[in-house]
Design an enzyme around this catalytic site. Structure first.
Site, short mmCIF file in Angstrom:
data_model
loop_
_atom_site.label_atom_id
_atom_site.label_comp_id
_atom_site.label_asym_id
_atom_site.label_seq_id
_atom_site.Cartn_x
_atom_site.Cartn_y
_atom_site.Cartn_z
N ARG A 51 2.74 0.68 7.19
CA ARG A 51 3.40 -0.36 7.98
C ARG A 51 4.29 -1.22 7.09
O ARG A 51 4.12 -1.28 5.86
CB ARG A 51 2.40 -1.25 8.71
CG ARG A 51 1.47 -2.05 7.78
CD ARG A 51 1.92 -3.47 7.54
NE ARG A 51 1.16 -4.14 6.52
CZ ARG A 51 1.55 -4.24 5.26
NH1 ARG A 51 2.67 -3.69 4.85
NH2 ARG A 51 0.82 -4.89 4.37
N HIS A 58 2.26 -14.40 4.27
CA HIS A 58 1.26 -15.39 3.86
C HIS A 58 0.91 -16.32 5.02
O HIS A 58 0.55 -17.48 4.81
CB HIS A 58 1.72 -16.17 2.62
CG HIS A 58 1.70 -15.33 1.37
ND1 HIS A 58 0.56 -15.11 0.64
CD2 HIS A 58 2.68 -14.63 0.75
CE1 HIS A 58 0.84 -14.33 -0.39
NE2 HIS A 58 2.12 -14.01 -0.33
N GLY A 151 0.36 1.77 -3.31
CA GLY A 151 0.44 0.51 -4.04
C GLY A 151 1.77 -0.21 -3.92
O GLY A 151 2.06 -1.12 -4.68
N SER A 155 0.90 -0.44 2.71
CA SER A 155 -0.42 -0.22 3.25
C SER A 155 -0.86 1.23 3.33
O SER A 155 -1.35 1.70 4.35
CB SER A 155 -0.52 -0.87 4.63
OG SER A 155 -1.76 -1.47 4.72
N SER A 156 -0.72 1.91 2.20
CA SER A 156 -1.28 3.26 2.13
C SER A 156 -2.80 3.19 2.28
O SER A 156 -3.42 4.12 2.79
CB SER A 156 -0.91 3.91 0.80
OG SER A 156 -1.56 3.28 -0.29
N ASP A 201 -2.83 -4.90 8.55
CA ASP A 201 -2.58 -3.53 8.09
C ASP A 201 -3.26 -2.50 8.99
O ASP A 201 -2.65 -1.54 9.44
CB ASP A 201 -3.07 -3.35 6.65
CG ASP A 201 -2.43 -4.34 5.70
OD1 ASP A 201 -1.55 -5.10 6.13
OD2 ASP A 201 -2.81 -4.34 4.51
P1 ADP Z 1 -1.06 -0.34 -0.65
O1 ADP Z 1 -2.03 -0.38 0.48
O2 ADP Z 1 -0.10 -1.46 -0.63
O3 ADP Z 1 -0.36 0.99 -0.79
P2 ADP Z 1 -3.45 -0.74 -2.15
O4 ADP Z 1 -3.68 -1.08 -3.58
O5 ADP Z 1 -3.99 -1.64 -1.10
O6 ADP Z 1 -1.87 -0.55 -1.99
O7 ADP Z 1 -4.03 0.69 -1.85
C1 ADP Z 1 -3.73 1.79 -2.69
C2 ADP Z 1 -4.98 2.60 -2.88
O8 ADP Z 1 -5.28 3.33 -1.66
C3 ADP Z 1 -4.82 3.69 -3.92
O9 ADP Z 1 -5.05 3.18 -5.22
C4 ADP Z 1 -5.88 4.68 -3.48
O10 ADP Z 1 -7.17 4.23 -3.88
C5 ADP Z 1 -5.81 4.59 -1.96
N1 ADP Z 1 -4.88 5.62 -1.44
C6 ADP Z 1 -3.69 5.44 -0.88
N2 ADP Z 1 -3.11 6.62 -0.55
C7 ADP Z 1 -3.96 7.59 -0.92
C8 ADP Z 1 -3.96 9.03 -0.88
N3 ADP Z 1 -2.93 9.71 -0.38
N4 ADP Z 1 -5.02 9.68 -1.36
C9 ADP Z 1 -6.07 9.01 -1.86
N5 ADP Z 1 -6.12 7.69 -1.95
C10 ADP Z 1 -5.10 6.96 -1.50
MG MG Z 2 -3.43 -1.96 0.85
#
Ligand code: ADP
Ligand code: MG
Length: 414
Positions: A51, A58, A151, A155-156, A201
């Site tokens: 997203r 904030h 990262g 919001s992965s 998220d």
């Molecule tokens: P964001 O949500 O902004 O991308 P975050 O630090 O909150 O960053 O989340 C990233 C973490 O989510 C990664 O370090 C990993 O632990 C997990 N993650 C995200 N995508 C994957 C993926 N494709 N496979 C495994 N883990 C993932």
């Molecule tokens: Mg995140």
């Protein structure tokens, strides 16, 4: 955690710069990754989007509004029940192509997160949430593939959680009410990843809808869709590819300052305060607290104003609000950084004539992405200009992609 030989899908890097592959393409790639890894075809396929927040930064922990949309970048999963004699008690194996790692853990209640915040924790947290609802699947295997940058503030992590929840629903045939599903995923992030995130998220990844933004009230947890059906505009996301770990306590400090300001104004949260009230109390407040509160109160108002402007297809007003949001985050809330400021300045230089209505940093700050509202006809030119000029000024290679509002998590037909 088991490390295996590299088998990242060949297109995983290529998607970083251009428009992402379609969900159908992703499904084919994850199907292949699954059968290669586990030696049988997959039976279930799910997708959950990342997203981007258009405005309302904030504001979530101040009971305010946010205005996100799901993006056309997804975590996809393929799964099947264990081919060989399943272990008892049941376990799941998840293979992440992103990390080229396999993880295995128990599916019954009691599976605890590992001490390190590994990606497996996000998955395990969701599984534990289902187990707490007495929904326990039989042993299964799953492969995970993603086009949500990891990262980058898109919001992965929530996409990973919501994809896991959607997969568990498919495997067990138990569907959770959508609200409960989002909250369960949020709880997984709190308890298994140690991230005290708000609801935006996970709600975005569950409730996303094509051609719509979501105006989410973080106080009532109610959500209203804001139509963005016009093909005239497209959202452009540019990743500065920097992440400044200036001060680990910055986020906690901002929260505390907002809390202090609310207490001084004798309101439960800054959502209940007005700028008039704040200004009347200015002499009582330490300068930083005053400015943090000024950002939050103004930003909450800007968010509902932007929702109204988008519904009225008034792109100039929407864009203006985005620029104001950025200036406020930079000057009052002090969570921007030079690279984000440069991306916004470059967008502003292109201007409405070149097809940029507005631009701002998005996410927590100190790096990550900017979001811009652009004329669809010009978006590719804008993307290339922004990336080239940013790299020329900073020496850092950024990424950028366009997205229309996408659909929330779903099960794909095999
Ligand atoms: P964001 O949500 O902004 O991308 P975050 O630090 O909150 O960053 O989340 C990233 C973490 O989510 C990664 O370090 C990993 O632990 C997990 N993650 C995200 N995508 C994957 C993926 N494709 N496979 C495994 N883990 C993932
Ligand atoms: Mg995140």
């Amino acid at each position: 955690m088991i490390h295996t030989s590299p088998s990242r899908p060949p297109d995983a890097d290529a998607v970083a710069g251009g428009p992402g592959p379609s969900v159908t393409q992703l499904q084919a790639t994850v199907a292949e990754a699954f059968s290669k890894r586990f030696g049988q075809p997959a039976r279930w396929f799910v997708a959950a989007p990342g997203r981007v927040n258009l405005i309302g930064e904030h504001t979530d922990y101040n009971d305010g509004f946010v205005l996100p949309m799901a993006i056309e970048r997804y975590v996809v999963m393929a799964a099947a029940l264990r081919a060989e004699v399943p272990p008892a008690p049941p376990t799941a194996r998840f293979y992440s192509a992103e990390f080229d790692e396999m993880t295995e853990f128990g599916l019954e209640q009691g599976s605890r997160p590992s001490a390190s915040t590994s990606w497996s924790n996000y998955v395990q947290g969701v599984v534990a949430g289902f187990a707490a609802e007495a929904i326990v699947p039989p042993s299964f295997d799953a492969a995970v593939l993603s086009t949500v940058p990891v990262g980058g503030g898109l919001s992965s992590s929530a996409a990973l959680e919501v994809a896991t929840a959607t997969l568990l629903e498919a495997v067990t045939g138990h569907q959770l009410p959508a609200n409960r599903k989002a909250l369960l995923c949020q709880k997984a992030e709190h308890e298994y990843a140690g991230v005290p995130c708000g609801i935006m998220d996970q709600f975005s990844s569950v409730f996303g809808r094509e051609n719509a933004l979501m105006l989410l009230d973080c106080r009532s947890q109610e959500m209203e869709y804001v139509p963005l059906a016009s093909e005239e505009v497209t959202v452009l996301i540019t990743n500065s590819n920097v992440s400044h770990q200036l001060d680990d306590g910055a986020y906690a400090q901002r929260r505390a300052q907002c809390h202090t300001a609310a207490a001084a104004l004798r309101v439960g949260s800054l959502r209940e305060a007005t700028l008039q009230q704040l200004n009347a109390q200015r002499s009582q407040l330490e300068e930083h607290c005053y400015r943090r509160a000024r950002h939050v109160i103004a930003e909450i108002a800007r968010t509902t104003q932007a929702a109204a402007a988008i519904a009225a297809q008034d792109w100039k007003t929407t864009g203006q609000l985005m620029y104001e949001s950025h200036a406020s985050l930079r000057d009052d809330f002090e969570v921007s950084c030079p690279e984000l400021d440069i991306l916004v300045e470059l967008a502003q230089e292109i201007g409405v004539e070149g097809g940029v209505y507005g631009s701002r940093m998005t996410g927590g700050g100190f790096g990550g992405c900017t979001v811009s509202l652009t004329r669809t006809a010009d978006v590719e030119d804008i993307r290339q200009a922004l990336l080239a000029r940013y790299e020329a000024r900073t020496g850092i290679r950024p990424h950028g992609f366009a997205s229309r509002p996408a659909r929330g998590a779903f099960v794909m037909q095999p």
